[in-house]
Design a protein around this motif. Structure first.
Motif, PDB file in Angstrom:
ATOM      1  N   LYS A  22       0.822  -1.209   0.000  1.00  0.00           N
ATOM      2  CA  LYS A  22       0.000   0.000   0.000  1.00  0.00           C
ATOM      3  C   LYS A  22       0.855   1.258   0.000  1.00  0.00           C
ATOM      4  O   LYS A  22       0.535   2.241   0.657  1.00  0.00           O
ATOM      5  CB  LYS A  22      -0.938  -0.001   1.214  1.00  0.00           C
ATOM      6  CG  LYS A  22      -0.221  -0.184   2.562  1.00  0.00           C
ATOM      7  CD  LYS A  22      -1.218  -0.158   3.709  1.00  0.00           C
ATOM      8  CE  LYS A  22      -0.494  -0.328   5.047  1.00  0.00           C
ATOM      9  NZ  LYS A  22      -1.428  -0.259   6.185  1.00  0.00           N
ATOM     10  N   THR A  23       1.941   1.220  -0.743  1.00  0.00           N
ATOM     11  CA  THR A  23       2.847   2.360  -0.790  1.00  0.00           C
ATOM     12  C   THR A  23       2.305   3.428  -1.726  1.00  0.00           C
ATOM     13  O   THR A  23       2.118   3.173  -2.916  1.00  0.00           O
ATOM     14  CB  THR A  23       4.243   1.931  -1.273  1.00  0.00           C
ATOM     15  OG1 THR A  23       4.731   0.885  -0.415  1.00  0.00           O
ATOM     16  CG2 THR A  23       5.209   3.100  -1.250  1.00  0.00           C
ATOM     17  N   PRO A  24       2.042   4.623  -1.236  1.00  0.00           N
ATOM     18  CA  PRO A  24       1.527   5.690  -2.101  1.00  0.00           C
ATOM     19  C   PRO A  24       2.500   6.019  -3.233  1.00  0.00           C
ATOM     20  O   PRO A  24       3.714   5.990  -3.051  1.00  0.00           O
ATOM     21  CB  PRO A  24       1.381   6.877  -1.142  1.00  0.00           C
ATOM     22  CG  PRO A  24       1.264   6.265   0.216  1.00  0.00           C
ATOM     23  CD  PRO A  24       2.137   5.055   0.167  1.00  0.00           C
ATOM     24  N   GLN A 135      -0.028  12.951  -6.790  1.00  0.00           N
ATOM     25  CA  GLN A 135      -0.890  13.176  -7.935  1.00  0.00           C
ATOM     26  C   GLN A 135      -0.051  13.391  -9.186  1.00  0.00           C
ATOM     27  O   GLN A 135       1.061  13.910  -9.121  1.00  0.00           O
ATOM     28  CB  GLN A 135      -1.784  14.409  -7.717  1.00  0.00           C
ATOM     29  CG  GLN A 135      -2.910  14.217  -6.715  1.00  0.00           C
ATOM     30  CD  GLN A 135      -3.820  15.429  -6.681  1.00  0.00           C
ATOM     31  OE1 GLN A 135      -3.397  16.534  -6.336  1.00  0.00           O
ATOM     32  NE2 GLN A 135      -5.073  15.244  -7.060  1.00  0.00           N
ATOM     33  N   ALA A 136      -0.609  12.982 -10.312  1.00  0.00           N
ATOM     34  CA  ALA A 136       0.051  13.205 -11.591  1.00  0.00           C
ATOM     35  C   ALA A 136      -1.010  13.262 -12.670  1.00  0.00           C
ATOM     36  O   ALA A 136      -2.090  12.674 -12.536  1.00  0.00           O
ATOM     37  CB  ALA A 136       1.064  12.106 -11.889  1.00  0.00           C
ATOM     38  N   SER A 137      -0.725  13.976 -13.746  1.00  0.00           N
ATOM     39  CA  SER A 137      -1.654  14.081 -14.862  1.00  0.00           C
ATOM     40  C   SER A 137      -0.928  13.753 -16.158  1.00  0.00           C
ATOM     41  O   SER A 137       0.261  14.072 -16.313  1.00  0.00           O
ATOM     42  CB  SER A 137      -2.266  15.478 -14.941  1.00  0.00           C
ATOM     43  OG  SER A 137      -1.255  16.466 -15.083  1.00  0.00           O
ATOM     44  N   PHE A 138      -1.643  13.128 -17.090  1.00  0.00           N
ATOM     45  CA  PHE A 138      -1.040  12.792 -18.376  1.00  0.00           C
ATOM     46  C   PHE A 138      -2.115  12.735 -19.451  1.00  0.00           C
ATOM     47  O   PHE A 138      -3.312  12.656 -19.164  1.00  0.00           O
ATOM     48  CB  PHE A 138      -0.275  11.460 -18.296  1.00  0.00           C
ATOM     49  CG  PHE A 138      -1.137  10.263 -18.002  1.00  0.00           C
ATOM     50  CD1 PHE A 138      -1.662   9.477 -19.022  1.00  0.00           C
ATOM     51  CD2 PHE A 138      -1.425   9.893 -16.686  1.00  0.00           C
ATOM     52  CE1 PHE A 138      -2.438   8.363 -18.754  1.00  0.00           C
ATOM     53  CE2 PHE A 138      -2.210   8.782 -16.404  1.00  0.00           C
ATOM     54  CZ  PHE A 138      -2.720   8.015 -17.448  1.00  0.00           C
ATOM     55  N   ARG A 139      -1.679  12.780 -20.712  1.00  0.00           N
ATOM     56  CA  ARG A 139      -2.598  12.707 -21.835  1.00  0.00           C
ATOM     57  C   ARG A 139      -1.863  12.142 -23.048  1.00  0.00           C
ATOM     58  O   ARG A 139      -0.622  12.150 -23.103  1.00  0.00           O
ATOM     59  CB  ARG A 139      -3.140  14.100 -22.176  1.00  0.00           C
ATOM     60  CG  ARG A 139      -2.090  15.092 -22.629  1.00  0.00           C
ATOM     61  CD  ARG A 139      -2.672  16.479 -22.814  1.00  0.00           C
ATOM     62  NE  ARG A 139      -1.612  17.483 -22.930  1.00  0.00           N
ATOM     63  CZ  ARG A 139      -1.788  18.774 -22.704  1.00  0.00           C
ATOM     64  NH1 ARG A 139      -2.977  19.218 -22.335  1.00  0.00           N
ATOM     65  NH2 ARG A 139      -0.784  19.621 -22.830  1.00  0.00           N
ATOM     66  N   ASP A 156      -2.973   7.900   0.200  1.00  0.00           N
ATOM     67  CA  ASP A 156      -3.257   6.987   1.304  1.00  0.00           C
ATOM     68  C   ASP A 156      -4.425   6.081   0.952  1.00  0.00           C
ATOM     69  O   ASP A 156      -5.516   6.560   0.619  1.00  0.00           O
ATOM     70  CB  ASP A 156      -3.586   7.812   2.553  1.00  0.00           C
ATOM     71  CG  ASP A 156      -3.729   6.950   3.800  1.00  0.00           C
ATOM     72  OD1 ASP A 156      -3.700   7.534   4.888  1.00  0.00           O
ATOM     73  OD2 ASP A 156      -3.866   5.714   3.690  1.00  0.00           O
ATOM     74  N   PRO A 157      -4.267   4.754   1.028  1.00  0.00           N
ATOM     75  CA  PRO A 157      -5.370   3.849   0.698  1.00  0.00           C
ATOM     76  C   PRO A 157      -6.538   3.918   1.661  1.00  0.00           C
ATOM     77  O   PRO A 157      -7.588   3.345   1.408  1.00  0.00           O
ATOM     78  CB  PRO A 157      -4.708   2.467   0.736  1.00  0.00           C
ATOM     79  CG  PRO A 157      -3.520   2.642   1.624  1.00  0.00           C
ATOM     80  CD  PRO A 157      -3.037   4.037   1.370  1.00  0.00           C
ATOM     81  N   CYS A 168      -6.267   1.495  -3.707  1.00  0.00           N
ATOM     82  CA  CYS A 168      -6.778   1.900  -5.014  1.00  0.00           C
ATOM     83  C   CYS A 168      -6.171   3.235  -5.419  1.00  0.00           C
ATOM     84  O   CYS A 168      -5.755   4.022  -4.580  1.00  0.00           O
ATOM     85  CB  CYS A 168      -8.302   2.058  -4.993  1.00  0.00           C
ATOM     86  SG  CYS A 168      -9.218   0.555  -4.652  1.00  0.00           S
ATOM     87  N   VAL A 169      -6.146   3.480  -6.722  1.00  0.00           N
ATOM     88  CA  VAL A 169      -5.761   4.774  -7.248  1.00  0.00           C
ATOM     89  C   VAL A 169      -6.970   5.355  -7.953  1.00  0.00           C
ATOM     90  O   VAL A 169      -7.690   4.643  -8.658  1.00  0.00           O
ATOM     91  CB  VAL A 169      -4.559   4.675  -8.210  1.00  0.00           C
ATOM     92  CG1 VAL A 169      -4.838   3.709  -9.345  1.00  0.00           C
ATOM     93  CG2 VAL A 169      -4.180   6.040  -8.751  1.00  0.00           C
ATOM     94  N   LYS A 170      -7.235   6.628  -7.720  1.00  0.00           N
ATOM     95  CA  LYS A 170      -8.373   7.268  -8.356  1.00  0.00           C
ATOM     96  C   LYS A 170      -7.953   7.815  -9.713  1.00  0.00           C
ATOM     97  O   LYS A 170      -7.017   8.604  -9.821  1.00  0.00           O
ATOM     98  CB  LYS A 170      -8.928   8.399  -7.483  1.00  0.00           C
ATOM     99  CG  LYS A 170     -10.256   8.959  -7.986  1.00  0.00           C
ATOM    100  CD  LYS A 170     -10.845   9.956  -7.005  1.00  0.00           C
ATOM    101  CE  LYS A 170     -12.232  10.419  -7.452  1.00  0.00           C
ATOM    102  NZ  LYS A 170     -12.831  11.378  -6.497  1.00  0.00           N
ATOM    103  N   MET A 171      -8.664   7.382 -10.757  1.00  0.00           N
ATOM    104  CA  MET A 171      -8.402   7.832 -12.122  1.00  0.00           C
ATOM    105  C   MET A 171      -9.525   8.789 -12.512  1.00  0.00           C
ATOM    106  O   MET A 171     -10.682   8.393 -12.641  1.00  0.00           O
ATOM    107  CB  MET A 171      -8.354   6.649 -13.077  1.00  0.00           C
ATOM    108  CG  MET A 171      -7.460   5.499 -12.627  1.00  0.00           C
ATOM    109  SD  MET A 171      -5.700   5.926 -12.583  1.00  0.00           S
ATOM    110  CE  MET A 171      -5.304   5.889 -14.331  1.00  0.00           C
ATOM    111  N   THR A 172      -9.177  10.051 -12.679  1.00  0.00           N
ATOM    112  CA  THR A 172     -10.148  11.082 -13.029  1.00  0.00           C
ATOM    113  C   THR A 172      -9.860  11.580 -14.438  1.00  0.00           C
ATOM    114  O   THR A 172      -8.712  11.878 -14.773  1.00  0.00           O
ATOM    115  CB  THR A 172     -10.078  12.265 -12.050  1.00  0.00           C
ATOM    116  OG1 THR A 172     -10.317  11.789 -10.717  1.00  0.00           O
ATOM    117  CG2 THR A 172     -11.112  13.321 -12.399  1.00  0.00           C
TER     118      THR A 172
END
Length: 419
Positions: A22-24, A135-139, A156-157, A168-172
């Motif tokens: 569970k490593t961020p 956090q990170a963003s890509f396209r 943090d999980p 989990c990772v949130k994908m927005t």
């Protein structure tokens, strides 16, 4: 120079990013390595070209970890024919071979700092990254891709939005993006991001591997991860499918898992149903950025293919001739028609998927280039869930012929091109 529009990456590759407990931030590092930077960079001890076989041999340190069919990138050679991207043909303890486009200008490569690495996609741009908030963003940078930006939140999980202790990772997905704190959200899903609660007792079964796989064509990503107490895989997808609508600016797709399902129990549906055809158990886990009308608001989708499940049209092997067959057609993407709950609109097709008509479990994580009707085209097969509803603890091939929800099914992905 050879063109490799499709790249695949696996946890079995040397130097591959690790998803632990569970490593961020681990999932961000994985995506960045596969899509942007590459991994497993190491010096080359020497390279030679054999004009008889048409293959170049790269001498490396023992345990280099490169795999057949993997796309590598070589740099630093004085002879241009050795540099650039190549697909690995064969590997040994301290060497690998590849077929260059043409014979290099010298039989033995020279260069003061020749290096090799797993070549990344190079068709995805990481825009912003905040190490403090994970956090990170890509396209996608492909000219025919939509303008959507993906924001990953891999912190943090125990995030309050996730009621389980799963990581989990949130994908927005954002339609309009300025930075990590200023964007217009289109849709979001949870993706699994660790091997937490891995149960070693499942490792003896054909589906029980502690692994991940990522495949991309630069516009769309398939990500498969084994997780949860039963150790099965689910397929995650994000990016552009092939739309039938002219000038479609919102054919961006995203699926996910139920972030509140407990991974530590075998009685919960912690896997999604991506391999289900025609009907979804949970339509909220499958979304397209906007409807075909292009009016703001995401819409759910279903997949259209042979039978009710990818890999589950009939028994394996085919009783009439003991054969293994795949469908030659594409997997359709159906969305809800306006004013109705029926999936009656063909929005497009899922690129890259090969649909086995039956499930042969021994093909799991095998790359075949002699599949009937697809000779010469490498296809990576893997087992993934249609929707897990309980334990499946049998290694008997006979029991895999049953078409039910209780065991994984076979799905394939093209590794050369997705047209």
């Amino acid at each position: 120079m050879a063109d490799f529009p499709v790249k695949w990456f696996s946890s079995d590759m040397g130097g591959a990013p690790v998803l632990s407990d569970k490593t961020p931030g681990e999932m961000i590092a994985l995506m960045k390595a596969c899509l942007s930077t590459g991994f497993n960079l190491m010096p080359i001890d020497g390279m030679e070209f054999d004009s008889g076989t048409g293959l170049a041999t790269v001498n490396l340190s023992t345990g280099h970890g490169f795999l057949p069919w993997q796309v590598i990138e070589i740099s630093g050679a004085d002879q241009a024919g050795y540099n650039g991207e190549h697909r690995v043909v064969s590997v040994g303890t301290g060497w690998l071979t590849f077929a260059p486009d043409a014979a290099p200008s010298a039989g033995a490569a020279t260069g003061e700092s020749m290096e090799i690495k797993a070549s990344p996609s190079k068709s995805w741009e990481f825009i912003d990254e905040d190490a403090a908030t994970y956090q990170a963003s890509f396209r996608s940078t492909m000219p025919d891709a939509t303008d959507h930006v993906v924001i990953m939140t891999d912190d943090d999980p125990t995030n309050s939005d996730v009621t389980s202790t799963a990581d989990c990772v949130k994908m927005t997905v954002a339609e309009i993006y300025t930075d990590l704190s200023d964007y217009q959200e289109s849709m979001s899903q949870w993706w699994p991001a660790s091997h937490r609660y891995w149960d070693e007792r499942y490792a003896k079964y054909v589906y029980g591997k502690k692994d991940w796989t990522l495949i991309t064509n630069g516009r769309l990503v398939y990500f498969a991860l084994s997780y949860g107490a039963t150790g099965k895989r689910a397929i995650m997808v994000l990016g552009n499918f092939d739309s039938v609508r002219p000038a479609d600016a919102h054919h961006f797709i995203l699926n996910g898992i139920n972030g509140s399902a407990g991974w530590s129990s075998t009685s919960y549906d912690m896997y999604n149903d991506f391999l289900r055809l025609e009907a979804s158990d949970d339509e909220e886990l499958r979304k397209i950025s906007r409807k075909y009308s292009q009016v703001p608001e995401s819409v759910s989708f279903n997949l259209l293919g042979y039978g009710k499940k990818i890999g589950g049209a009939f028994s394996a092997p085919n009783p009439a001739d003991n054969g293994f067959y795949v469908a030659s057609g594409k997997i359709g993407v159906l969305e809800e028609i306006q004013g109705s709950t029926a999936y009656q609109t063909l929005r497009g097709y899922m690129p890259g998927i090969v649909q086995p008509l039956c499930t042969v479990p021994f093909y799991d994580m095998q790359i075949l280039d002699d599949v009937p009707s697809l000779e010469g085209r490498p296809v990576l097969f893997m087992l993934a869930t249609a929707k897990d509803q309980g334990q499946y603890e049998s290694g008997s091939f006979t029991e895999w012929t049953t078409i039910s929800n209780y065991h994984p099914y076979l799905i394939g992905f093209h590794l050369d091109h997705w047209s």
